[in-house]
Design an enzyme around this catalytic site. Sequence first.
Site, PDB file in Angstrom:
ATOM      1  N   LYS A 115       0.783  -1.408  -0.127  1.00 43.42           N
ATOM      2  CA  LYS A 115      -0.067   0.168  -0.100  1.00 43.42           C
ATOM      3  C   LYS A 115       0.864   1.331  -0.002  1.00 43.42           C
ATOM      4  O   LYS A 115       0.473   2.257  -0.507  1.00 43.42           O
ATOM      5  CB  LYS A 115      -0.883  -0.190   1.175  1.00 43.42           C
ATOM      6  CG  LYS A 115      -2.226  -1.081   0.888  1.00 43.42           C
ATOM      7  CD  LYS A 115      -3.174  -0.471   2.018  1.00 43.42           C
ATOM      8  CE  LYS A 115      -4.565  -1.628   1.420  1.00 43.42           C
ATOM      9  NZ  LYS A 115      -5.452  -1.557   2.535  1.00 43.42           N
ATOM     10  N   LYS A 197      -3.617  -9.596  -7.213  1.00 38.90           N
ATOM     11  CA  LYS A 197      -4.816  -9.997  -6.383  1.00 38.90           C
ATOM     12  C   LYS A 197      -6.081  -9.205  -6.980  1.00 38.90           C
ATOM     13  O   LYS A 197      -5.894  -7.865  -7.226  1.00 38.90           O
ATOM     14  CB  LYS A 197      -4.664  -9.775  -4.977  1.00 38.90           C
ATOM     15  CG  LYS A 197      -5.800 -10.078  -3.998  1.00 38.90           C
ATOM     16  CD  LYS A 197      -5.402  -9.472  -2.568  1.00 38.90           C
ATOM     17  CE  LYS A 197      -5.712  -8.102  -2.548  1.00 38.90           C
ATOM     18  NZ  LYS A 197      -6.299  -7.501  -1.415  1.00 38.90           N
ATOM     19  N   LYS A 200     -10.997  -4.682  -4.574  1.00 37.32           N
ATOM     20  CA  LYS A 200     -12.378  -4.001  -4.884  1.00 37.32           C
ATOM     21  C   LYS A 200     -12.100  -2.493  -5.109  1.00 37.32           C
ATOM     22  O   LYS A 200     -13.062  -1.597  -5.346  1.00 37.32           O
ATOM     23  CB  LYS A 200     -13.282  -3.994  -3.629  1.00 37.32           C
ATOM     24  CG  LYS A 200     -12.590  -3.795  -2.202  1.00 37.32           C
ATOM     25  CD  LYS A 200     -13.684  -3.916  -1.169  1.00 37.32           C
ATOM     26  CE  LYS A 200     -13.135  -4.095   0.179  1.00 37.32           C
ATOM     27  NZ  LYS A 200     -11.933  -3.547   0.752  1.00 37.32           N
TER      28      LYS A 200
HETATM   29  P1  TYM Z   1     -10.231  -6.236   3.049  1.00 41.85           P
HETATM   30  O1  TYM Z   1     -11.357  -5.235   3.262  1.00 41.85           O
HETATM   31  O2  TYM Z   1      -9.359  -5.955   1.857  1.00 41.85           O
HETATM   32  O3  TYM Z   1     -10.786  -7.673   2.295  1.00 41.85           O
HETATM   33  C1  TYM Z   1     -12.100  -8.151   2.839  1.00 41.85           C
HETATM   34  C2  TYM Z   1     -12.038  -9.542   2.983  1.00 41.85           C
HETATM   35  O4  TYM Z   1     -11.941 -10.191   1.712  1.00 41.85           O
HETATM   36  C3  TYM Z   1     -10.787 -10.955   1.333  1.00 41.85           C
HETATM   37  N1  TYM Z   1     -10.095 -10.716   0.003  1.00 41.85           N
HETATM   38  C4  TYM Z   1     -10.073 -11.624  -0.908  1.00 41.85           C
HETATM   39  N2  TYM Z   1     -10.249 -13.036  -0.702  1.00 41.85           N
HETATM   40  C5  TYM Z   1      -9.943 -13.733  -1.956  1.00 41.85           C
HETATM   41  N3  TYM Z   1      -9.651 -13.043  -3.282  1.00 41.85           N
HETATM   42  C6  TYM Z   1      -9.445 -11.943  -3.146  1.00 41.85           C
HETATM   43  N4  TYM Z   1      -8.938 -11.371  -4.245  1.00 41.85           N
HETATM   44  C7  TYM Z   1      -9.501 -10.988  -1.981  1.00 41.85           C
HETATM   45  N5  TYM Z   1      -9.582  -9.836  -1.759  1.00 41.85           N
HETATM   46  C8  TYM Z   1      -9.943  -9.473  -0.258  1.00 41.85           C
HETATM   47  C9  TYM Z   1      -9.943 -10.421   2.458  1.00 41.85           C
HETATM   48  O5  TYM Z   1      -8.819 -11.340   2.815  1.00 41.85           O
HETATM   49  C10 TYM Z   1     -10.740 -10.233   3.551  1.00 41.85           C
HETATM   50  O6  TYM Z   1     -10.952 -11.114   4.234  1.00 41.85           O
HETATM   51  N6  TYM Z   1      -7.828  -5.784   6.909  1.00 41.85           N
HETATM   52  C11 TYM Z   1      -8.969  -6.293   6.557  1.00 41.85           C
HETATM   53  C12 TYM Z   1     -10.263  -6.016   7.331  1.00 41.85           C
HETATM   54  C13 TYM Z   1     -10.315  -6.205   8.722  1.00 41.85           C
HETATM   55  C14 TYM Z   1     -10.590  -7.324   9.199  1.00 41.85           C
HETATM   56  C15 TYM Z   1     -10.651  -7.112  10.764  1.00 41.85           C
HETATM   57  C16 TYM Z   1     -10.898  -8.727   8.651  1.00 41.85           C
HETATM   58  C17 TYM Z   1     -10.279  -5.141   9.443  1.00 41.85           C
HETATM   59  N7  TYM Z   1     -10.461  -5.723  10.824  1.00 41.85           N
HETATM   60  C18 TYM Z   1     -10.892  -8.026  11.521  1.00 41.85           C
HETATM   61  C19 TYM Z   1     -10.982  -9.745   9.717  1.00 41.85           C
HETATM   62  C20 TYM Z   1     -10.817  -9.524  10.893  1.00 41.85           C
HETATM   63  C21 TYM Z   1      -9.087  -5.943   5.064  1.00 41.85           C
HETATM   64  O7  TYM Z   1      -8.545  -4.967   4.603  1.00 41.85           O
HETATM   65  O8  TYM Z   1      -9.855  -6.578   4.435  1.00 41.85           O
END
Ligand code: TYM
Length: 335
Positions: A115, A197, A200
């Site tokens: 990032k 990857k 979104k």
């Molecule tokens: P974030 O918002 O980037 O993504 C949300 C969830 O989607 C999964 N994910 C994916 N899985 C498979 N393939 C992909 N291309 C892909 N892109 C995203 C991520 O692994 C995630 O599970 N830091 C976290 C959010 C967070 C969180 C938490 C998660 C904050 N606090 C506590 C679990 C528990 C994040 O930025 O996810």
Amino acid sequence: MTTNKPVLLSGIQPSGQLCLGNYIGAIKNWVGLQNDYDGIFLVVDLHALTVKQKPSELRNRCLSFLAQYIACGIDPGSNLLVIQSHVHQHTELAWVLSTLAYMGELNRMTQFKDKSTKHQENINAGLFTYPVLMAADILLYQADLVPVGADQKQHLELARDLAQRFNQRYSDTFVVPEPFIPKQGARIMSLQSPESKMSKSDTNENNFIALLDPPDTIRKKIKRAVTDSFTDIQYDEENRPGLANLLVMYAEVAGMEIKQVVQQFENKCYEVLKSELAEVIIELLKPVQSEYHRVIQDKKYLSDILSNGAENASYRARKTISKVYRKIGLVPRVQ
Ligand code: TYM
């Protein structure tokens, strides 16, 4: 709402548009696991601030993500749905945990490195301490299981390390959470650049399928997905990552093993795979989209869910934070 079931917790940052990667890597598993757990699903708005946001868009997106969680099948009657900033103990616990986290540890986080390369103009301190806030999200509710995609594995390890470090220093306080990372579909790749990857918040919308994309957009995006110059259908992640990604998506959306998908498309060309993949995705998303459009209109329903979520989550959060403050030696406030 407290039950005897183990606690399942996860969250998504309200940035960009929820995409198929988020669904396959995370939301699908939340839905599959929810009956066996006491579920808490967060919209982590404070995390989203680490990247520049337009305030009015951020506000709308939080509600839109909440409605999409519900439309995907998260039952608000038996889970807590919570906006992170509604429970102030997240940031309080994050501060305490940040005094236990080492600079070297945070420096090693690959997502911070990625990032900060992507947003060179805005390498803020929040981006660096972000994994500590995530650890606080999890430990605050004594979560047992955290279903996430593969990209969050390192952050989960930090949360476990911080829980263990605190427990060792101050006696048992936190549950040490287990990650739940699916064997298949934990890393869905970008449609145009299958070596990275699917994200979104990608500025090129052709790289991802948004959960709210209309059917024709889905057809167009899948049709344009980058593959290779071979003609046969084989799963080879290393040498044919674009095709491998399409096969994984098909398997996940249709509820199949990759092997079965390869068999189904044996002797067929890429066009057939692509057009059938687009159709299974459209079928998956049709009921999600119609439920979303119904739910997002009902602001009272959404605000009741959020108020119930905030109230119940705050109750649990207060219990944890007061225990933490007591153990580390802070003077309790007289009520
Ligand atoms: P974030 O918002 O980037 O993504 C949300 C969830 O989607 C999964 N994910 C994916 N899985 C498979 N393939 C992909 N291309 C892909 N892109 C995203 C991520 O692994 C995630 O599970 N830091 C976290 C959010 C967070 C969180 C938490 C998660 C904050 N606090 C506590 C679990 C528990 C994040 O930025 O996810």
